[in-house]
Design a protein around this motif. Structure first.
Motif, PDB file in Angstrom:
ATOM      1  N   ASP A   1       3.226  54.737 -27.884  1.00 41.10           N
ATOM      2  CA  ASP A   1       3.883  54.030 -28.993  1.00 41.10           C
ATOM      3  C   ASP A   1       4.894  54.925 -29.713  1.00 41.10           C
ATOM      4  O   ASP A   1       5.984  54.475 -30.058  1.00 41.10           O
ATOM      5  CB  ASP A   1       2.853  53.521 -30.005  1.00 41.10           C
ATOM      6  N   ALA A   2       4.539  56.171 -29.946  1.00 43.01           N
ATOM      7  CA  ALA A   2       5.459  57.100 -30.619  1.00 43.01           C
ATOM      8  C   ALA A   2       6.695  57.362 -29.767  1.00 43.01           C
ATOM      9  O   ALA A   2       7.812  57.461 -30.286  1.00 43.01           O
ATOM     10  CB  ALA A   2       4.739  58.405 -30.937  1.00 43.01           C
ATOM     11  N   ILE A   3       6.503  57.462 -28.462  1.00 39.93           N
ATOM     12  CA  ILE A   3       7.637  57.662 -27.548  1.00 39.93           C
ATOM     13  C   ILE A   3       8.554  56.442 -27.583  1.00 39.93           C
ATOM     14  O   ILE A   3       9.784  56.572 -27.662  1.00 39.93           O
ATOM     15  CB  ILE A   3       7.131  57.958 -26.124  1.00 39.93           C
ATOM     16  N   VAL A   4       7.963  55.254 -27.542  1.00 45.92           N
ATOM     17  CA  VAL A   4       8.750  54.018 -27.596  1.00 45.92           C
ATOM     18  C   VAL A   4       9.517  53.945 -28.911  1.00 45.92           C
ATOM     19  O   VAL A   4      10.712  53.623 -28.925  1.00 45.92           O
ATOM     20  CB  VAL A   4       7.833  52.785 -27.419  1.00 45.92           C
TER      21      VAL A   4
ATOM     22  N   ASP B   1      18.996  52.627 -30.576  1.00 47.15           N
ATOM     23  CA  ASP B   1      19.216  51.389 -31.320  1.00 47.15           C
ATOM     24  C   ASP B   1      19.034  50.175 -30.412  1.00 47.15           C
ATOM     25  O   ASP B   1      19.891  49.297 -30.335  1.00 47.15           O
ATOM     26  CB  ASP B   1      20.601  51.391 -31.971  1.00 47.15           C
ATOM     27  N   ALA B   2      17.910  50.171 -29.710  1.00 42.89           N
ATOM     28  CA  ALA B   2      17.608  49.116 -28.746  1.00 42.89           C
ATOM     29  C   ALA B   2      16.365  48.347 -29.197  1.00 42.89           C
ATOM     30  O   ALA B   2      15.558  48.869 -29.969  1.00 42.89           O
ATOM     31  CB  ALA B   2      17.372  49.737 -27.374  1.00 42.89           C
ATOM     32  N   PRO B   3      16.205  47.127 -28.706  1.00 37.46           N
ATOM     33  CA  PRO B   3      15.021  46.339 -29.083  1.00 37.46           C
ATOM     34  C   PRO B   3      13.735  47.011 -28.590  1.00 37.46           C
ATOM     35  O   PRO B   3      13.619  47.350 -27.417  1.00 37.46           O
ATOM     36  CB  PRO B   3      15.230  44.996 -28.388  1.00 37.46           C
ATOM     37  N   ARG B   4      12.797  47.181 -29.499  1.00 36.41           N
ATOM     38  CA  ARG B   4      11.544  47.868 -29.160  1.00 36.41           C
ATOM     39  C   ARG B   4      10.795  47.216 -28.001  1.00 36.41           C
ATOM     40  O   ARG B   4      10.302  47.910 -27.121  1.00 36.41           O
ATOM     41  CB  ARG B   4      10.649  47.980 -30.396  1.00 36.41           C
ATOM     42  N   PRO B   5      10.687  45.869 -27.956  1.00 39.86           N
ATOM     43  CA  PRO B   5       9.952  45.261 -26.834  1.00 39.86           C
ATOM     44  C   PRO B   5      10.550  45.591 -25.458  1.00 39.86           C
ATOM     45  O   PRO B   5       9.810  45.798 -24.492  1.00 39.86           O
ATOM     46  CB  PRO B   5      10.029  43.755 -27.120  1.00 39.86           C
ATOM     47  N   ALA B   6      11.857  45.661 -25.373  1.00 39.24           N
ATOM     48  CA  ALA B   6      12.502  46.003 -24.098  1.00 39.24           C
ATOM     49  C   ALA B   6      12.211  47.453 -23.722  1.00 39.24           C
ATOM     50  O   ALA B   6      11.894  47.749 -22.564  1.00 39.24           O
ATOM     51  CB  ALA B   6      14.007  45.771 -24.189  1.00 39.24           C
ATOM     52  N   ILE B   7      12.317  48.351 -24.689  1.00 39.32           N
ATOM     53  CA  ILE B   7      12.015  49.763 -24.448  1.00 39.32           C
ATOM     54  C   ILE B   7      10.555  49.918 -24.052  1.00 39.32           C
ATOM     55  O   ILE B   7      10.225  50.619 -23.089  1.00 39.32           O
ATOM     56  CB  ILE B   7      12.307  50.616 -25.706  1.00 39.32           C
ATOM     57  N   GLU B   8       9.664  49.249 -24.770  1.00 37.81           N
ATOM     58  CA  GLU B   8       8.239  49.355 -24.493  1.00 37.81           C
ATOM     59  C   GLU B   8       7.911  48.899 -23.070  1.00 37.81           C
ATOM     60  O   GLU B   8       7.154  49.560 -22.357  1.00 37.81           O
ATOM     61  CB  GLU B   8       7.442  48.542 -25.500  1.00 37.81           C
ATOM     62  N   ALA B   9       8.487  47.803 -22.639  1.00 44.25           N
ATOM     63  CA  ALA B   9       8.230  47.299 -21.289  1.00 44.25           C
ATOM     64  C   ALA B   9       8.666  48.309 -20.235  1.00 44.25           C
ATOM     65  O   ALA B   9       7.936  48.575 -19.270  1.00 44.25           O
ATOM     66  CB  ALA B   9       8.941  45.961 -21.084  1.00 44.25           C
ATOM     67  N   ASP B  10       9.850  48.895 -20.418  1.00 41.32           N
ATOM     68  CA  ASP B  10      10.359  49.882 -19.454  1.00 41.32           C
ATOM     69  C   ASP B  10       9.514  51.150 -19.444  1.00 41.32           C
ATOM     70  O   ASP B  10       9.206  51.696 -18.384  1.00 41.32           O
ATOM     71  CB  ASP B  10      11.813  50.237 -19.763  1.00 41.32           C
ATOM     72  N   VAL B  11       9.156  51.639 -20.632  1.00 41.86           N
ATOM     73  CA  VAL B  11       8.366  52.874 -20.733  1.00 41.86           C
ATOM     74  C   VAL B  11       6.992  52.676 -20.113  1.00 41.86           C
ATOM     75  O   VAL B  11       6.525  53.510 -19.323  1.00 41.86           O
ATOM     76  CB  VAL B  11       8.259  53.341 -22.206  1.00 41.86           C
ATOM     77  N   LEU B  12       6.336  51.568 -20.442  1.00 39.06           N
ATOM     78  CA  LEU B  12       5.016  51.311 -19.876  1.00 39.06           C
ATOM     79  C   LEU B  12       5.069  51.167 -18.354  1.00 39.06           C
ATOM     80  O   LEU B  12       4.216  51.707 -17.647  1.00 39.06           O
ATOM     81  CB  LEU B  12       4.394  50.059 -20.510  1.00 39.06           C
ATOM     82  N   ALA B  13       6.066  50.469 -17.848  1.00 35.39           N
ATOM     83  CA  ALA B  13       6.189  50.300 -16.389  1.00 35.39           C
ATOM     84  C   ALA B  13       6.356  51.653 -15.706  1.00 35.39           C
ATOM     85  O   ALA B  13       5.684  51.939 -14.702  1.00 35.39           O
ATOM     86  CB  ALA B  13       7.362  49.380 -16.067  1.00 35.39           C
ATOM     87  N   LEU B  14       7.229  52.500 -16.248  1.00 34.79           N
ATOM     88  CA  LEU B  14       7.449  53.822 -15.649  1.00 34.79           C
ATOM     89  C   LEU B  14       6.194  54.675 -15.718  1.00 34.79           C
ATOM     90  O   LEU B  14       5.778  55.263 -14.713  1.00 34.79           O
ATOM     91  CB  LEU B  14       8.602  54.544 -16.340  1.00 34.79           C
ATOM     92  N   LEU B  15       5.584  54.752 -16.895  1.00 39.15           N
ATOM     93  CA  LEU B  15       4.418  55.623 -17.058  1.00 39.15           C
ATOM     94  C   LEU B  15       3.214  55.144 -16.257  1.00 39.15           C
ATOM     95  O   LEU B  15       2.459  55.960 -15.725  1.00 39.15           O
ATOM     96  CB  LEU B  15       4.076  55.776 -18.531  1.00 39.15           C
ATOM     97  N   ARG B  16       3.046  53.842 -16.129  1.00 41.16           N
ATOM     98  CA  ARG B  16       1.955  53.329 -15.288  1.00 41.16           C
ATOM     99  C   ARG B  16       2.184  53.685 -13.824  1.00 41.16           C
ATOM    100  O   ARG B  16       1.253  54.065 -13.112  1.00 41.16           O
ATOM    101  CB  ARG B  16       1.825  51.820 -15.471  1.00 41.16           C
TER     102      ARG B  16
END
Length: 91
Positions: A55-58, A66-81
């Motif tokens: 969450d802190a990384i997102v 300056d990007a939408p958090r949900p889009a960033i979160e989806a990309d970060v989670l997909a990569l890290l998983r």
């Protein structure tokens, strides 16, 4: 391993993020492995310090770009998983 917002990750044992000056690129190296991250993956990997949650990384990336958090979160989670499944990152 489950990777969620509260998960705190670091590079797995034996994995290192290094700059390959000869080829002018960053690489993640480990026993019998080599991973060449793209620019987005590199920014995420640089933030894996074993102290910050996903969450802190997102939040950091969403504010920085300056990007939408949900889009960033989806990309970060997909990569890290994906990286967790390959043994590149660990909790």
């Amino acid at each position: 391993m489950t990777v969620e917002g509260a998960t705190v990750l670091r590079l797995a044992r034996g994995m290192r993020l290094r700059e390959d000056a000869t080829r002018a690129r960053w690489v993640v190296i480990g026993p019998e492995r080599l991973f060449v991250p793209d620019e987005i993956a590199l920014e995420i990997l640089r933030l894996l310090d074993g102290a910050r949650s996903v969450d802190a990384i997102v939040d950091d990336l969403a504010a920085r770009y300056d990007a939408p958090r949900p889009a960033i979160e989806a990309d970060v989670l997909a990569l890290l998983r994906d990286l967790a499944g390959r043994g590149v990152v660990a909790a």
